[in-house]
Design a protein around this motif. Structure first.
Motif, PDB file in Angstrom:
ATOM      1  N   GLY A 112       7.760  -6.730 -21.348  1.00 33.82           N
ATOM      2  CA  GLY A 112       7.038  -5.557 -20.889  1.00 33.82           C
ATOM      3  C   GLY A 112       7.391  -5.307 -19.441  1.00 33.82           C
ATOM      4  N   LEU A 113       7.282  -4.079 -19.028  1.00 31.03           N
ATOM      5  CA  LEU A 113       7.518  -3.722 -17.632  1.00 31.03           C
ATOM      6  C   LEU A 113       6.266  -3.065 -17.085  1.00 31.03           C
ATOM      7  CD1 LEU A 113      11.125  -2.197 -17.767  1.00 31.03           C
ATOM      8  CD2 LEU A 113      10.462  -4.430 -16.909  1.00 31.03           C
ATOM      9  N   GLY A 114       5.638  -3.727 -16.128  1.00 30.01           N
ATOM     10  CA  GLY A 114       4.438  -3.165 -15.517  1.00 30.01           C
ATOM     11  C   GLY A 114       3.352  -2.923 -16.536  1.00 30.01           C
ATOM     12  N   ASP A 115       2.701  -1.765 -16.431  1.00 32.89           N
ATOM     13  CA  ASP A 115       1.609  -1.430 -17.341  1.00 32.89           C
ATOM     14  C   ASP A 115       2.086  -0.690 -18.579  1.00 32.89           C
ATOM     15  OD1 ASP A 115      -0.220  -2.575 -15.638  1.00 32.89           O
ATOM     16  OD2 ASP A 115      -0.594  -0.708 -14.547  1.00 32.89           O
ATOM     17  N   ASN A 116       3.388  -0.464 -18.661  1.00 36.12           N
ATOM     18  CA  ASN A 116       3.948   0.239 -19.808  1.00 36.12           C
ATOM     19  C   ASN A 116       3.805  -0.640 -21.049  1.00 36.12           C
ATOM     20  OD1 ASN A 116       5.547   1.653 -21.626  1.00 36.12           O
ATOM     21  ND2 ASN A 116       7.030   2.223 -20.064  1.00 36.12           N
ATOM     22  N   ARG A 117       3.356  -0.073 -22.148  1.00 37.53           N
ATOM     23  CA  ARG A 117       3.121  -0.847 -23.357  1.00 37.53           C
ATOM     24  C   ARG A 117       4.367  -0.995 -24.216  1.00 37.53           C
ATOM     25  NH1 ARG A 117      -2.343  -0.717 -25.940  1.00 37.53           N
ATOM     26  NH2 ARG A 117      -3.592  -1.342 -24.178  1.00 37.53           N
TER      27      ARG A 117
ATOM     28  N   GLN B  19      21.271  -3.168 -19.014  1.00 39.46           N
ATOM     29  CA  GLN B  19      21.718  -2.933 -17.641  1.00 39.46           C
ATOM     30  C   GLN B  19      21.491  -4.194 -16.816  1.00 39.46           C
ATOM     31  OE1 GLN B  19      19.928   0.479 -15.823  1.00 39.46           O
ATOM     32  NE2 GLN B  19      21.106   1.911 -17.053  1.00 39.46           N
ATOM     33  N   LEU B  20      22.471  -4.515 -15.967  1.00 40.74           N
ATOM     34  CA  LEU B  20      22.360  -5.675 -15.105  1.00 40.74           C
ATOM     35  C   LEU B  20      21.249  -5.434 -14.079  1.00 40.74           C
ATOM     36  CD1 LEU B  20      23.469  -8.432 -14.195  1.00 40.74           C
ATOM     37  CD2 LEU B  20      25.095  -7.191 -12.745  1.00 40.74           C
ATOM     38  N   CYS B  21      20.255  -6.336 -14.062  1.00 36.23           N
ATOM     39  CA  CYS B  21      19.110  -6.186 -13.153  1.00 36.23           C
ATOM     40  C   CYS B  21      18.986  -7.316 -12.152  1.00 36.23           C
ATOM     41  CB  CYS B  21      17.816  -6.089 -13.954  1.00 36.23           C
ATOM     42  SG  CYS B  21      17.707  -4.567 -14.880  1.00 36.23           S
TER      43      CYS B  21
ATOM     44  N   TRP C 241      18.984  -8.323   2.588  1.00 36.97           N
ATOM     45  CA  TRP C 241      19.324  -6.903   2.626  1.00 36.97           C
ATOM     46  C   TRP C 241      18.396  -6.209   1.648  1.00 36.97           C
ATOM     47  CZ3 TRP C 241      22.904 -10.818   2.562  1.00 36.97           C
ATOM     48  CH2 TRP C 241      23.869 -10.823   3.569  1.00 36.97           C
ATOM     49  N   GLN C 242      17.874  -5.054   2.035  1.00 38.42           N
ATOM     50  CA  GLN C 242      16.959  -4.332   1.153  1.00 38.42           C
ATOM     51  C   GLN C 242      17.301  -2.856   1.138  1.00 38.42           C
ATOM     52  OE1 GLN C 242      12.767  -5.417   1.202  1.00 38.42           O
ATOM     53  NE2 GLN C 242      13.241  -6.806   2.879  1.00 38.42           N
ATOM     54  N   ARG C 243      17.250  -2.314  -0.031  1.00 40.78           N
ATOM     55  CA  ARG C 243      17.353  -0.878  -0.213  1.00 40.78           C
ATOM     56  C   ARG C 243      16.083  -0.460  -0.935  1.00 40.78           C
ATOM     57  NH1 ARG C 243      22.856   1.208  -2.097  1.00 40.78           N
ATOM     58  NH2 ARG C 243      22.153   2.764  -0.671  1.00 40.78           N
ATOM     59  N   GLU C 244      15.983   0.790  -1.252  1.00 39.14           N
ATOM     60  CA  GLU C 244      14.766   1.268  -1.909  1.00 39.14           C
ATOM     61  C   GLU C 244      14.463   0.479  -3.185  1.00 39.14           C
ATOM     62  OE1 GLU C 244      13.224   5.305  -3.997  1.00 39.14           O
ATOM     63  OE2 GLU C 244      14.296   5.509  -2.116  1.00 39.14           O
ATOM     64  N   GLY C 245      15.467   0.297  -4.045  1.00 38.42           N
ATOM     65  CA  GLY C 245      15.219  -0.399  -5.303  1.00 38.42           C
ATOM     66  C   GLY C 245      15.879  -1.754  -5.423  1.00 38.42           C
ATOM     67  N   ASP C 246      16.847  -2.062  -4.576  1.00 43.30           N
ATOM     68  CA  ASP C 246      17.621  -3.292  -4.699  1.00 43.30           C
ATOM     69  C   ASP C 246      17.399  -4.219  -3.515  1.00 43.30           C
ATOM     70  OD1 ASP C 246      18.741  -2.119  -6.969  1.00 43.30           O
ATOM     71  OD2 ASP C 246      20.533  -1.460  -5.920  1.00 43.30           O
ATOM     72  N   GLU C 247      17.694  -5.488  -3.755  1.00 45.21           N
ATOM     73  CA  GLU C 247      17.545  -6.496  -2.712  1.00 45.21           C
ATOM     74  C   GLU C 247      18.618  -7.565  -2.924  1.00 45.21           C
ATOM     75  OE1 GLU C 247      13.726  -8.786  -1.171  1.00 45.21           O
ATOM     76  OE2 GLU C 247      14.131  -9.197  -3.279  1.00 45.21           O
ATOM     77  N   ALA C 248      19.175  -8.058  -1.829  1.00 42.86           N
ATOM     78  CA  ALA C 248      20.115  -9.179  -1.874  1.00 42.86           C
ATOM     79  C   ALA C 248      19.655 -10.213  -0.856  1.00 42.86           C
ATOM     80  CB  ALA C 248      21.529  -8.707  -1.551  1.00 42.86           C
ATOM     81  N   VAL C 249      19.666 -11.474  -1.249  1.00 49.12           N
ATOM     82  CA  VAL C 249      19.240 -12.557  -0.379  1.00 49.12           C
ATOM     83  C   VAL C 249      20.323 -13.634  -0.403  1.00 49.12           C
ATOM     84  CG1 VAL C 249      17.487 -14.325   0.051  1.00 49.12           C
ATOM     85  CG2 VAL C 249      16.809 -12.108  -0.879  1.00 49.12           C
TER      86      VAL C 249
ATOM     87  N   LYS D  39      14.642  -4.814  -7.394  1.00 53.05           N
ATOM     88  CA  LYS D  39      13.273  -5.247  -7.052  1.00 53.05           C
ATOM     89  C   LYS D  39      12.245  -4.689  -8.021  1.00 53.05           C
ATOM     90  CE  LYS D  39      13.220  -3.665  -2.864  1.00 53.05           C
ATOM     91  NZ  LYS D  39      12.887  -3.313  -1.485  1.00 53.05           N
ATOM     92  N   LYS D  40      12.364  -3.405  -8.314  1.00 53.06           N
ATOM     93  CA  LYS D  40      11.337  -2.758  -9.138  1.00 53.06           C
ATOM     94  C   LYS D  40      11.285  -3.347 -10.536  1.00 53.06           C
ATOM     95  CE  LYS D  40      11.582   1.545  -6.569  1.00 53.06           C
ATOM     96  NZ  LYS D  40      11.940   2.947  -6.591  1.00 53.06           N
ATOM     97  N   VAL D  41      12.442  -3.518 -11.165  1.00 55.69           N
ATOM     98  CA  VAL D  41      12.470  -4.048 -12.525  1.00 55.69           C
ATOM     99  C   VAL D  41      12.038  -5.508 -12.545  1.00 55.69           C
ATOM    100  CG1 VAL D  41      13.962  -4.640 -14.481  1.00 55.69           C
ATOM    101  CG2 VAL D  41      14.210  -2.429 -13.367  1.00 55.69           C
ATOM    102  N   MET D  42      12.576  -6.311 -11.641  1.00 58.48           N
ATOM    103  CA  MET D  42      12.272  -7.738 -11.674  1.00 58.48           C
ATOM    104  C   MET D  42      10.802  -8.023 -11.335  1.00 58.48           C
ATOM    105  SD  MET D  42      15.007  -8.787 -12.904  1.00 58.48           S
ATOM    106  CE  MET D  42      14.722 -10.543 -12.940  1.00 58.48           C
ATOM    107  N   GLN D  43      10.185  -7.219 -10.487  1.00 58.91           N
ATOM    108  CA  GLN D  43       8.762  -7.401 -10.206  1.00 58.91           C
ATOM    109  C   GLN D  43       7.898  -6.929 -11.363  1.00 58.91           C
ATOM    110  OE1 GLN D  43       8.287  -5.289  -6.503  1.00 58.91           O
ATOM    111  NE2 GLN D  43       9.061  -6.996  -5.280  1.00 58.91           N
ATOM    112  N   ALA D  44       8.402  -5.986 -12.145  1.00 59.07           N
ATOM    113  CA  ALA D  44       7.619  -5.448 -13.254  1.00 59.07           C
ATOM    114  C   ALA D  44       7.672  -6.311 -14.505  1.00 59.07           C
ATOM    115  CB  ALA D  44       8.099  -4.034 -13.587  1.00 59.07           C
TER     116      ALA D  44
END
Length: 189
Positions: A72-77, A113-115, A155-163, A179-184
């Motif tokens: 599941g992603l976030g509150d989406n069922r 898709q690669l996340c 490094w951070q962008r609106e949706g992506d992050e690299a560490v 970031k958005k997908v992996m947090q969801a």
């Protein structure tokens, strides 16, 4: 704060080779607006499973071992297709990236898709040589760092992050993720 304050630690403590060169490399790094998605040379976040899989398998000693599931992603069922792939150890490593041995590899695909990518390089621990060989390449891939401290760089962008992290004993960790997908992500089925 001036970039030189991070010279000892920035870019994975590579800066031992000289603050002036590191500062010049960071100042000449591309801006976020000129970069595409984060990734490693050719495989980038958001790439389709088939293309990214071929490029990632080329880094590995053996093809990725993958497990399929749903999440599941976030509150989406809705249940989304989740595929987690890892590298297989052969003789103490799973593959090679930029001429350095990979001791760990994990890729996560959601809806083909690669996340996310997690990598661990086994190096000699000579960070000056590592910076000479790979520092400019890393800066050109990710642009100007958003954070740098004694343990690594982010490094951070609106949706992506690299560490990029110094894990000690010559081990270097990379985490590249949407970031958005992996947090969801919240459960597997």
């Amino acid at each position: 704060m001036k970039i030189t304050h991070y010279c000892i630690s920035a870019l994975l403590l590579f800066a031992v080779t000289g603050c002036d060169r590191l500062e010049q490399d960071m100042l000449s790094a591309p801006d976020d607006a000129t970069l595409g998605r984060y990734g490693l040379d050719t495989p980038k976040l958001g790439d389709k499973r088939v293309e990214a899989g071929k490029q990632l398998d080329a880094l590995l000693n053996k093809p990725m071992q993958c497990t399929l599931g749903k999440t599941g992603l976030g509150d989406n069922r809705k249940a989304y297709l989740l595929e987690e792939c890892s590298g297989v150890l052969v003789g103490g490593d799973v593959g090679t990236l930029w001429g350095e041995k990979l001791s760990f590899f994990k890729a996560v695909f959601v809806e083909d898709q690669l996340c996310s990518l997690e990598l661990q390089l086994k190096t000699s621990g000579d960070y000056a040589a590592l910076y000479d060989t790979h520092g400019k390449k890393i800066i050109n891939l990710f642009g100007k760092p958003d954070e740098a401290n004694t343990k690594g760089v982010r490094w951070q962008r609106e949706g992506d992050e690299a560490v990029l992290k110094d894990l000690g004993d010559g081990k270097v960790g990379f985490e590249i993720r949407n970031k958005k997908v992996m947090q969801a992500l919240h459960h597997k089925g």
